[in-house]
Write an enzyme that holds these catalytic residues in place. Structure first.
Site, short mmCIF file in Angstrom:
data_model
loop_
_atom_site.label_atom_id
_atom_site.label_comp_id
_atom_site.label_asym_id
_atom_site.label_seq_id
_atom_site.Cartn_x
_atom_site.Cartn_y
_atom_site.Cartn_z
N GLU A 122 -7.88 13.16 13.79
CA GLU A 122 -8.37 12.46 12.61
C GLU A 122 -9.87 12.29 12.77
O GLU A 122 -10.34 12.01 13.87
CB GLU A 122 -7.74 11.08 12.51
CG GLU A 122 -6.27 11.11 12.18
CD GLU A 122 -5.68 9.72 12.16
OE1 GLU A 122 -5.98 8.98 11.22
OE2 GLU A 122 -4.94 9.38 13.09
N ARG A 158 7.02 -10.91 -2.40
CA ARG A 158 7.03 -12.36 -2.63
C ARG A 158 6.36 -12.77 -3.94
O ARG A 158 6.74 -13.75 -4.54
CB ARG A 158 6.35 -13.08 -1.47
CG ARG A 158 7.32 -13.36 -0.35
CD ARG A 158 6.62 -14.01 0.79
NE ARG A 158 5.49 -13.19 1.22
CZ ARG A 158 4.77 -13.43 2.30
NH1 ARG A 158 5.05 -14.48 3.06
NH2 ARG A 158 3.77 -12.66 2.64
N HIS A 207 5.51 11.38 16.07
CA HIS A 207 5.13 12.68 15.52
C HIS A 207 5.04 13.79 16.57
O HIS A 207 5.57 14.88 16.38
CB HIS A 207 3.77 12.59 14.82
CG HIS A 207 3.65 11.42 13.89
ND1 HIS A 207 4.63 11.09 13.00
CD2 HIS A 207 2.68 10.49 13.73
CE1 HIS A 207 4.26 10.02 12.32
NE2 HIS A 207 3.08 9.63 12.75
N LYS A 234 -10.92 16.67 11.03
CA LYS A 234 -9.53 16.29 10.72
C LYS A 234 -8.67 17.55 10.70
O LYS A 234 -9.05 18.55 10.08
CB LYS A 234 -9.49 15.62 9.35
CG LYS A 234 -8.10 15.26 8.85
CD LYS A 234 -8.20 14.71 7.42
CE LYS A 234 -6.86 14.64 6.73
NZ LYS A 234 -5.94 13.69 7.32
N LYS A 270 8.12 3.65 10.10
CA LYS A 270 7.68 3.41 11.47
C LYS A 270 6.79 2.16 11.48
O LYS A 270 6.26 1.80 10.43
CB LYS A 270 6.95 4.63 12.00
CG LYS A 270 5.53 4.81 11.46
CD LYS A 270 4.75 5.80 12.28
CE LYS A 270 3.29 5.66 12.00
NZ LYS A 270 2.41 6.53 12.70
N ASP A 291 9.81 9.86 9.55
CA ASP A 291 8.64 10.32 10.29
C ASP A 291 8.01 11.30 9.32
O ASP A 291 8.49 12.42 9.17
CB ASP A 291 9.05 11.01 11.59
CG ASP A 291 7.84 11.45 12.39
OD1 ASP A 291 6.78 11.69 11.77
OD2 ASP A 291 7.93 11.55 13.62
N HIS A 292 6.95 10.86 8.61
CA HIS A 292 6.51 11.68 7.49
C HIS A 292 6.02 13.07 7.91
O HIS A 292 5.96 13.98 7.11
CB HIS A 292 5.47 10.94 6.63
CG HIS A 292 4.18 10.73 7.33
ND1 HIS A 292 3.92 9.63 8.10
CD2 HIS A 292 3.07 11.49 7.39
CE1 HIS A 292 2.71 9.72 8.60
NE2 HIS A 292 2.16 10.84 8.19
N ASP A 319 0.82 -1.21 0.00
CA ASP A 319 0.00 0.00 0.00
C ASP A 319 0.86 1.27 0.00
O ASP A 319 0.62 2.20 -0.76
CB ASP A 319 -0.89 -0.07 1.26
CG ASP A 319 -1.68 1.19 1.48
OD1 ASP A 319 -2.57 1.45 0.66
OD2 ASP A 319 -1.39 1.93 2.44
N LEU A 320 1.87 1.29 0.85
CA LEU A 320 2.72 2.49 0.96
C LEU A 320 3.42 2.77 -0.37
O LEU A 320 3.47 3.91 -0.83
CB LEU A 320 3.75 2.29 2.08
CG LEU A 320 4.62 3.50 2.34
CD1 LEU A 320 3.85 4.56 3.10
CD2 LEU A 320 5.87 3.12 3.12
#
Ligand code: NAD
Length: 494
Positions: A217, A47, A241, A347, A149, A178-179, A17-18
């Protein structure tokens, strides 16, 4: 001017996903801007058995919203190669080495390698060990490891993980993401402080009453319940964060805005954070877990315990707020409040800096103290600042009103500002570790968080204790009220 960077990127977790949501679009943005041109190649590994063509189609799809044209996207994707690779199979590293050497030669990469571990931290140790043992680390060029992380579950596990990685890579080759540190307005904290003497000269306990940090959030855990239930808000948000933001707010001015100087100051600030005694934790920290919504419009929202892959009696917190004290000359007595959680009213990420009040209200409305001056740094979704000042109300008499000077970047500017991952990957290519977390920061943060975790794990709590769509449990309000303050940002009341 963009300077072309040469490197071979090896992405472990290339089907994940990332990689699809963040890494491929970020690499494409760097390509569009000319930081990546002809001399780069990407190996995606996981894999599954995928052919290069299939992989390239996945990459093209992941950038479809931002690509200049189909041709441009195809040209970019032609630099991508897929290698099926089980990270626990030693033989597979030999195949990876052969492909890496071939691409290095074909694209003239001078042995520059960036290994991106976009997969579970359980594998970080084995990957880094095999990269070294199987000679994927080149003697020429740079070799850098980007890791995601979470970095450990507590101090002990983080130390073990760090020792495993350090057996193969030096600290200055390790880039712990650490985005939040890649976000424009987080980086702007330093510009606001060190670019404005007016502000920096007031940046201390003489003029600041308290600082409030909110990372809220509005969504719940969605499909990440399995992971989240073993982590919780404390580990997921405070350890990294929030403590990183606090260190940037609290640090002394570095002699230069360079990675080593900034890091030294951040570590000093983190080391001055007061460690609580276990029996004091409940005086400073509040935890919460969301229940169903009470509001008619969103009444179908589940409580956390009803979410997929979450234990029905789960004691995991989805909200944490607290009061942090920094025992040094600059900050003695100034509380740094923070709150973060899921399913909150709105948010948003913002920092409110509340300045001390004038000693005496000389105006007509002098029965009450004047509202404090507040400097707000908006981090997301809008980026910008505001400053609240007291001014005279137009009319007879000397009544005051609070005026808000506000600058929020336009949606267009925000959309064009570099994405956090894009900035961080470019920093890593440039060997600039300013916006990554050093081991000393990780270690110091875990020691703080471990005390809280240990205390919380020893006491059962009656969850859920806040409704979806609220701003957390009432105790989070009371935390400030008992010091004579209140949360400045109240989305429910807007
Ligand atoms: P994911 O589950 O989508 O992807 C994991 C990847 O690892 C897949 O490509 C999978 O095939 C691969 N993989 C698993 N076992 C393997 C093995 N034995 N050998 C080779 N490949 C294997 O996970 P993700 O969401 O992409 O997250 C990756 C990492 O990034 C995690 O550490 C996560 O905590 C972190 N992270 C993710 C996000 C995000 O937005 N997704 C945000 C912050 C941090």
């Amino acid at each position: 001017m963009s300077i072309e960077q040469k490197a071979l990127f090896t992405i472990f977790g290339g089907t994940g996903d990332l990689a699809k949501r963040k890494l491929y679009p970020s690499l494409y943005r760097l390509y569009k801007k000319g930081y990546l041109k002809e001399k780069f190649a990407v190996i995606g590994t996981a894999r599954r058995e995928w052919a290069d063509d299939f992989y390239r189609d996945v990459v093209i799809e992941s950038i479809q919203d931002i690509s200049e044209s189909k041709e441009h996207a195809i040209k970019f994707a032609s630099h991508f190669y897929y290698q099926s690779h089980n990270v626990t199979d030693i033989q597979h590293y030999n195949t990876l080495k052969t492909l890496s050497e071939k691409l290095d030669e074909n694209y003239q990469l001078d042995g520059n390698r960036l290994f991106y571990l976009a997969m579970s931290p359980n594998f970080f140790g084995i990957i880094s060990q095999n990269l070294k043992d199987r000679n994927l680390i080149t003697p020429t060029g740079f070799n850098r490891l980007i890791i995601e992380k979470p970095f450990g579950q507590d101090f002990e596990s983080a130390l073990e993980l760090n020792d495993q990685i350090r057996a193969s890579f030096e600290e200055d080759q390790i880039y712990r993401i650490d985005h939040y540190l890649g976000k424009e307005m987080v980086q702007n904290i330093s510009a606001v402080r060190f670019g404005n003497y007016m502000i920096e000269s007031m940046w201390n306990s003489r003029y600041i009453d308290n600082i409030q940090i909110t990372l809220s959030e509005s969504i719940g855990v969605e499909e990440r319940g399995g992971y989240y239930d073993t982590s919780g808000a404390l580990r997921d948000m405070l350890q990294n964060h929030i403590l990183q933001i606090i260190s940037l707010l609290a640090m002394e001015p570095p002699t230069r805005l360079e990675d080593k100087e900034i890091r030294t100051e951040k570590i000093k600030a983190l080391k001055a954070v007061r460690l609580f005694e276990p029996n004091e934790v409940s005086n400073y920290m509040v935890r919460g877990q969301y229940g169903p919504s009470k509001d008619e419009i969103s009444k179908d929202l589940n409580g956390y315990r009803e979410e997929l892959n979450v234990a029905p009696e789960s004691q995991t917190e989805t909200f944490v707020s607290g009061k942090i004290l920094i025992d040094n000359f600059r900050w003695a007595g100034v509380p740094f409040y923070f709150r973060t959680g899921k399913r909150l009213a709105e948010k948003g990420t913002q920092i409110d800096i509340e300045f001390k009040n004038v000693p005496l209200n000389l105006f007509d409305n002098n029965e009450e103290p004047l509202p404090a001056n507040i400097l707000t740094i908006y981090i997301q979704p809008t980026e910008g600042f505001s400053l609240e000042l007291n001014t005279k109300k137009i009319g007879l008499g000397l009544e005051t009103e609070t005026l808000k000077l506000e600058h929020k970047h336009s949606a267009e500017t925000t959309a064009n500002s570099p994405e956090a991952y894009e900035k961080l990957i470019l920093d890593c290519l440039n060997g600039d570790s300013t916006n990554f977390t050093h081991w000393d920061e990780v270690a110091t943060s875990w020691k703080f968080v471990d005390i809280i975790r240990k205390h919380w794990d020893s006491e059962k709590i009656d969850f859920p204790n806040y409704a979806s769509g609220s701003m957390g449990p009432i105790e989070s309000e009371q935390l400030l009220n008992k010091d004579g303050f209140k949360w400045h940002w109240c989305p429910n009341n807007n």
